[in-house]
Motif scaffolding. Structure first.
Motif, PDB file in Angstrom:
ATOM      1  N   ARG A  30     -13.089   4.768  -5.008  1.00 38.89           N
ATOM      2  CA  ARG A  30     -12.131   5.503  -4.207  1.00 38.89           C
ATOM      3  C   ARG A  30     -12.293   4.511  -2.852  1.00 38.89           C
ATOM      4  O   ARG A  30     -13.361   4.487  -2.317  1.00 38.89           O
ATOM      5  N   LYS A  32     -10.755   4.273   1.096  1.00 36.36           N
ATOM      6  CA  LYS A  32     -10.007   4.779   2.354  1.00 36.36           C
ATOM      7  C   LYS A  32     -10.070   3.902   3.416  1.00 36.36           C
ATOM      8  O   LYS A  32     -11.176   3.495   4.051  1.00 36.36           O
ATOM      9  N   LYS A 143      -8.671   3.805  -7.283  1.00 34.45           N
ATOM     10  CA  LYS A 143      -7.783   4.860  -6.249  1.00 34.45           C
ATOM     11  C   LYS A 143      -7.917   4.637  -4.826  1.00 34.45           C
ATOM     12  O   LYS A 143      -8.852   4.488  -4.257  1.00 34.45           O
ATOM     13  N   PHE A 144      -6.917   4.763  -4.002  1.00 32.64           N
ATOM     14  CA  PHE A 144      -6.680   4.602  -2.597  1.00 32.64           C
ATOM     15  C   PHE A 144      -6.153   5.735  -1.854  1.00 32.64           C
ATOM     16  O   PHE A 144      -5.330   6.436  -2.448  1.00 32.64           O
ATOM     17  N   ASP A 145      -6.970   5.975  -0.703  1.00 29.95           N
ATOM     18  CA  ASP A 145      -6.333   6.882   0.077  1.00 29.95           C
ATOM     19  C   ASP A 145      -5.867   6.255   1.179  1.00 29.95           C
ATOM     20  O   ASP A 145      -6.563   5.586   2.058  1.00 29.95           O
ATOM     21  N   LEU A 146      -4.536   6.328   1.603  1.00 36.03           N
ATOM     22  CA  LEU A 146      -3.771   5.496   2.498  1.00 36.03           C
ATOM     23  C   LEU A 146      -3.773   6.115   3.859  1.00 36.03           C
ATOM     24  O   LEU A 146      -3.614   7.504   4.001  1.00 36.03           O
ATOM     25  N   LYS A 148      -1.896   7.859   7.395  1.00 31.90           N
ATOM     26  CA  LYS A 148      -0.518   8.138   7.411  1.00 31.90           C
ATOM     27  C   LYS A 148       0.472   7.134   7.872  1.00 31.90           C
ATOM     28  O   LYS A 148      -0.084   6.390   8.854  1.00 31.90           O
ATOM     29  N   THR A 162      -0.055   7.126  -8.939  1.00 30.64           N
ATOM     30  CA  THR A 162      -0.010   7.046  -7.756  1.00 30.64           C
ATOM     31  C   THR A 162      -1.210   6.365  -6.924  1.00 30.64           C
ATOM     32  O   THR A 162      -2.011   6.932  -6.798  1.00 30.64           O
ATOM     33  N   HIS A 163      -1.191   5.157  -6.398  1.00 29.93           N
ATOM     34  CA  HIS A 163      -2.026   4.523  -5.746  1.00 29.93           C
ATOM     35  C   HIS A 163      -3.340   4.499  -6.732  1.00 29.93           C
ATOM     36  O   HIS A 163      -4.588   4.366  -6.025  1.00 29.93           O
ATOM     37  N   GLN A 164      -3.280   4.408  -7.845  1.00 28.21           N
ATOM     38  CA  GLN A 164      -4.351   4.155  -8.679  1.00 28.21           C
ATOM     39  C   GLN A 164      -3.955   3.027  -9.861  1.00 28.21           C
ATOM     40  O   GLN A 164      -3.024   2.967 -10.325  1.00 28.21           O
TER      41      GLN A 164
END
Length: 409
Positions: A30, A32, A143-146, A148, A162-164
Motif C-alpha cells: 500500500r 500513500k 494499491k495506492f492512496d492518492l 486529494k 480502483t488504484h489497484q
C-alpha cells in the motif's frame, strides 16, 4: 477386494495433495503519496507472517528509506541493510521513502510535485533477499492512496481494481512493483497493439505528444513483433518536461521518455523505438560488452523505422554517414558503459554483420539475418562478446570476417 481397499489409494492421494501444493500467502503493498514532505508511506502486509522467515532489504547508499516499524522484529545493523522477521499471523511493515531523485545536477529521474508523482517502483520497495518456508507462494497486489485532487495512477502491471494492480513476475519468488509509476493529475491515451495493452501517460500540461507516440508505435509494432518473439501483456510509457532528465529509461514493462525528445531525431534515429527495443529484447551484457545492449537497441531504432517505410534509402545512407563521422575516433567497442560514439560504431558493425549473414545464407533453405542472432541472445540471462560471436557464427554456419575485428578484442 473390498470397496474400502479399492478407495484407499484415492483417499491417500487426496490427503497428501495439499503437501505438494504451494501455500498461497497474500502480500499486499500500500502506497500513500505525501507531496508536502516529498515522501511516500509504504506498507507491506503478509496474510500469514509465519510462512516468511525473513526479508533482507538492500537499502542502498542514498538514505532514501526511514521510519521503519513492523509486527515482529526489525533489525538494521547498517544504513545499507535492514532485516524484517515478520510476526505470526497478519503482519505489517511500514516505512517512508523519499521520492525526488537527481540523476544529474538539476535533472530528475524521479519527482513529485503538488499535482503528480513520476518514479520507479523499484525505489518504492527496495531489492529483497527472501527466506520463506518451503511450498510457499506469495500473491502480491499493489494499491495506492492518492492525495486529494489526484485523479488516477498507472503502472506497467495489470489493473485489478480502483488504484489497484496485480504484481506477478514468474522469474521471482518475491514480487516487487518494479517499473515506472505515474500518479496524479495525468492524461492518458490507450491502444491495443497486437496482444499488448499500450498506455501513454504524462502529467497534464507537460507537453507529452501522446497521440504522436501511439501513431509511430502503431507503424513499427508489426516489425518489432517479427523480430522479438515476446508480447508483453501491458506496456506503459510515461514522460514529463523540465526539470526531468532529458533522455529515455526502460524497465521490463514500461519506459520513460522526456516529453521534449523528438520521436525521430535529426540524425534519423528514434529514442522512442530505442527504448521499445530494450523492453522487447531484455538483452543484458556482461564482461565489458555493453556495445551489444546499446548497439542492438540503436540498430533496431533505425531498422524498424526503415522496415515500416519511415526511412527512405537516401535517408538511410545519410544516417550511416552520420554514424561513420560520429564514431571515427572509436578504436574498441569493449566497455562496461557504451558512449554515444561507441554505440554508433556498434551499429555500423551490426549492419555489416547483417549483410554478411544475408549474403552467406542466401539461397539456402533458411536464409538468416541479424534478427536470428538477436533471438538467440534473448535466451541468455546476460551476453558477452564471445557469446555474441559464437551465436552469430552458429547462425552463419561458419566464421565471420566482420566479427574478426580489433574492435571486439
Amino acid at each position: 477386494m473390498s470397496i474400502y481397499s479399492a478407495l484407499l489409494p484415492a483417499v491417500l492421494l487426496c490427503l497428501s495433495a495439499p503437501l505438494w501444493a504451494a501455500q498461497k500467502v497474500d502480500l499486499d503493498y500500500r502506497v500513500k503519496f505525501l507531496p508536502d514532505t516529498d515522501q511516500a508511506e509504504v506498507s507491506l502486509s503478509l496474510g500469514q507472517g509465519e510462512r516468511v522467515l525473513s526479508l533482507d532489504f538492500n537499502l542502498g547508499d542514498e538514505n532514501l528509506y526511514t521510519d521503519f516499524a513492523g509486527d515482529g522484529q526489525w533489525t538494521q545493523e547498517s544504513p545499507q541493510r535492514g532485516v524484517w522477521q515478520p510476526a505470526k499471523g497478519k503482519a505489517r511493515l511500514t516505512y517512508r521513502v523519499r521520492i525526488n531523485h537527481e540523476r544529474s545536477a538539476g535533472r530528475y529521474d524521479a519527482r513529485m510535485t503538488e499535482d503528480w508523482a513520476l518514479l520507479r517502483g523499484d525505489d518504492l520497495v527496495p531489492a529483497v533477499q527472501l527466506r520463506q518456508q518451503s511450498n510457499t507462494e506469495l500473491v502480491a497486489r499493489l494499491k495506492f492512496d492518492l492525495p486529494k485532487g489526484w485523479k488516477s495512477v498507472e503502472t506497467g502491471w495489470p489493473r485489478i481494481g480502483t488504484h489497484q494492480f496485480r504484481i506477478d513476475n514468474p522469474q521471482r519468488k518475491f514480487d516487487r512493483p518494479t517499473g515506472w509509476i505515474i500518479a496524479g493529475k495525468i492524461g492518458t491515451r490507450r491502444a491495443r497493439l497486437g496482444d499488448t495493452e499500450v498506455t501513454i501517460a504524462a502529467p497534464v500540461g507537460e507537453g507529452m505528444r501522446r497521440m504522436d507516440i501511439l501513431t509511430l508505435l502503431t507503424f513499427v509494432w508489426p516489425e518489432a513483433q517479427a523480430v522479438f518473439p515476446r508480447d508483453p501483456g501491458k506496456l506503459l510509457i510515461v514522460g514529463a518536461g523540465e526539470p526531468m532528465w532529458r533522455g529515455g529509461l526502460s524497465a521490463t514493462n514500461s519506459y520513460y521518455m522526456h516529453s521534449a525528445r523528438p520521436l525521430v531525431s535529426e540524425n534519423g534515429t528514434s529514442s522512442l523505438v530505442h527504448e521499445l527495443v530494450h523492453v522487447f529484447g531484455r538483452i543484458q551484457a556482461r564482461e565489458r560488452s555493453d556495445w551489444i545492449t546499446e548497439g542492438l537497441a540503436e540498430y533496431y531504432a533505425i531498422e524498424l523505422v526503415r522496415r515500416a517505410g519511415g526511412l527512405s534509402e537516401d535517408r538511410y545512407q545519410k544516417v550511416r554517414e552520420h554514424l561513420l563521422k560520429w564514431s571515427k575516433p572509436v578504436k574498441s567497442l569493449r566497455t562496461a558503459h557504451a558512449s554515444g560514439p561507441v554505440t554508433a560504431r556498434a551499429v555500423l558493425l551490426l549492419q555489416e554483420l547483417d549483410r554478411e549473414l544475408r549474403q552467406k545464407t542466401k539461397g539456402s533453405t533458411q536464409p538468416r539475418s541479424l534478427d536470428d542472432v538477436t533471438r538467440g541472445l534473448m535466451r541468455l540471462d546476460k551476453a558477452s562478446t564471445q557469446d555474441f560471436i559464437e551465436i552469430s557464427e552458429n547462425v552463419m554456419g561458419g566464421p565471420s570476417k566482420v566479427l574478426d575485428s580489433k574492435l571486439l578484442r
